[in-house]
Enzyme design. Structure first.
Site, short mmCIF file in Angstrom:
data_model
loop_
_atom_site.label_atom_id
_atom_site.label_comp_id
_atom_site.label_asym_id
_atom_site.label_seq_id
_atom_site.Cartn_x
_atom_site.Cartn_y
_atom_site.Cartn_z
N LYS A 1 3.59 -3.77 0.93
CA LYS A 1 4.16 -2.44 1.18
C LYS A 1 5.66 -2.38 0.90
CE LYS A 1 0.01 -1.98 1.96
NZ LYS A 1 -0.79 -1.70 0.74
N ASP B 1 -1.43 3.99 -1.30
CA ASP B 1 -2.29 3.76 -0.14
C ASP B 1 -1.42 3.36 1.06
OD1 ASP B 1 -4.92 1.42 0.81
OD2 ASP B 1 -4.64 3.52 1.34
N ASN B 2 -1.95 3.54 2.26
CA ASN B 2 -1.35 3.00 3.49
C ASN B 2 0.00 3.56 3.88
OD1 ASN B 2 -2.56 0.20 1.89
ND2 ASN B 2 -3.52 0.92 3.77
N ASP C 1 -1.01 -0.27 -4.11
CA ASP C 1 -1.75 -0.81 -2.96
C ASP C 1 -1.44 -2.29 -2.76
OD1 ASP C 1 -5.28 -1.05 -1.98
OD2 ASP C 1 -3.45 -0.75 -0.79
N GLU D 1 -9.10 2.15 6.32
CA GLU D 1 -10.46 1.82 5.86
C GLU D 1 -11.30 1.22 6.99
OE1 GLU D 1 -7.68 0.98 4.22
OE2 GLU D 1 -7.52 -1.15 3.89
C1 LIG Z 1 -0.16 -3.70 10.92
C2 LIG Z 1 -1.27 -3.63 9.88
C3 LIG Z 1 -1.61 -4.75 9.12
C4 LIG Z 1 -2.64 -4.67 8.18
C5 LIG Z 1 -3.30 -3.47 8.01
C6 LIG Z 1 -4.41 -3.38 7.04
C7 LIG Z 1 -4.06 -3.14 5.60
C8 LIG Z 1 -4.75 -2.12 4.97
C9 LIG Z 1 -4.53 -1.90 3.60
O1 LIG Z 1 -5.19 -0.90 2.94
C10 LIG Z 1 -3.64 -2.69 2.88
O2 LIG Z 1 -3.47 -2.41 1.55
C11 LIG Z 1 -2.96 -3.73 3.53
C12 LIG Z 1 -2.02 -4.62 2.79
O3 LIG Z 1 -1.26 -5.35 3.42
N1 LIG Z 1 -2.12 -4.63 1.47
C13 LIG Z 1 -1.33 -5.57 0.70
C14 LIG Z 1 -2.10 -5.91 -0.55
C15 LIG Z 1 -1.80 -6.98 -1.26
C16 LIG Z 1 -2.60 -7.35 -2.47
O4 LIG Z 1 -1.78 -7.18 -3.63
C17 LIG Z 1 -1.33 -8.45 -4.10
N2 LIG Z 1 0.11 -8.32 -4.31
C18 LIG Z 1 1.04 -8.11 -3.37
N3 LIG Z 1 2.25 -7.96 -3.92
C19 LIG Z 1 2.09 -8.09 -5.26
C20 LIG Z 1 2.98 -8.04 -6.37
N4 LIG Z 1 4.29 -7.84 -6.19
N5 LIG Z 1 2.47 -8.20 -7.61
C21 LIG Z 1 1.15 -8.40 -7.76
N6 LIG Z 1 0.25 -8.46 -6.76
C22 LIG Z 1 0.72 -8.32 -5.52
C23 LIG Z 1 -1.73 -9.46 -3.04
O5 LIG Z 1 -1.98 -10.73 -3.61
C24 LIG Z 1 -2.99 -8.81 -2.48
O6 LIG Z 1 -4.10 -9.00 -3.33
C25 LIG Z 1 -3.17 -3.96 4.89
C26 LIG Z 1 -2.97 -2.36 8.76
C27 LIG Z 1 -1.95 -2.44 9.71
MG LIG Z 2 -4.39 -0.59 1.01
#
Ligand SMILES: Cc1ccc(Cc2cc(O)c(O)c(C(=O)NC/C=C/[C@H]3O[C@@H](n4cnc5c(N)ncnc54)[C@H](O)[C@@H]3O)c2)cc1
Ligand SMILES: [Mg+2]
Length: 214
Positions: free
Chosen positions: A144, A169-170, A141, A199
């Protein structure tokens, strides 16, 4: 200065949830996201699918990629049998600080190890640093574009065994097309899609469950 959304989410947990009661922490976050501010937690609808996958598997060793505020961390850990361990990776220090407090409020610190760092740096160190042989369950999660490279990295590091379950997820929104194409076409995975919604919204989204075949 103005507080951040994760700080306001933690405040809502402290206000509404009972210490040591993981379900009340989950409900408090879902209430906050439905009635105050949307946040990117897996949420209650996809969360129920996550619960059923975890309950059926009863995993001992769990890895979560992307802790954010710890919502899914608490959701998963509350279902784990005694002695089971969840390692969650989060490279944003501010999010990690909030997640630690959410996890503590739920009283689940003993089952959870939150590691502040990037998945690509820590996946190769799981064996020597945490004494992990293989994971039984992985929840993806985080960013992406990292789903596919990190899955291949887990394969290369020998962290997956016959039967390990990956739950992503997603897979529709925001979407992970390269990851989906891989797990659905690879002979090393048996994959299936659980249709749901993004969500706290009516937009379509879903979870992809992929069993590693070894
Ligand atoms: C177009 C659009 C945009 C947004 C949404 C809505 C939407 C709905 C969702 O359920 C989503 O999970 C997301 C989403 O973008 N999630 C990314 C989540 C990152 C978290 O993980 C952390 N992280 C990211 N890469 C790493 C990594 N290598 N090592 C360690 N931690 C990492 C970050 O520090 C954050 O804590 C977005 C829907 C549609
Ligand atoms: Mg998510």
């Amino acid at each position: 200065t103005r507080s951040t959304r994760p700080q306001r989410l933690l405040k809502a947990v402290r206000k509404r949830a009972t210490q040591g009661d993981p379900q009340s922490v989950i409900s408090a976050i879902d209430h906050f996201c439905r009635h105050s501010e949307w946040a990117m937690n897996v949420g209650d609808e996809k969360g129920s699918i996550l619960d059923s996958v975890v309950s059926e598997l009863n995993p001992e060793k769990v890895l979560e990629l992307g802790t954010y505020c710890g919502y899914s961390t608490v959701r998963i850990a509350r279902l784990l049998p005694p002695g089971a361990r969840l390692i969650t990776l989060e490279f944003n220090a501010d999010y990690a600080a909030i997640a630690r407090q959410v996890i503590a409020w739920a009283g689940l610190e003993d089952k959870i190890q939150l590691v502040e760092g990037a998945s690509e740096d820590w996946i190769p160190r799981m064996k020597e640093h945490f004494g992990i042989e293989t994971f039984d369950f992985v929840f993806l999660d985080h960013w992406k574009h990292r789903y596919l490279p990190d899955t291949k990295l887990m394969e290369d590091c020998g962290l997956l065994r016959k039967g390990t379950v990956l739950l992503a997820d997603n897979v529709i929104c925001p979407g992970v097309p390269d990851y989906l194409e891989y797990v659905r076409n690879s002979l090393s995975y048996k994959s299936c899609y659980f249709k749901s919604h993004l969500e706290y919204t009516k937009a379509e989204d879903g979870l992809e469950k992929s069993v590693f075949l070894g």
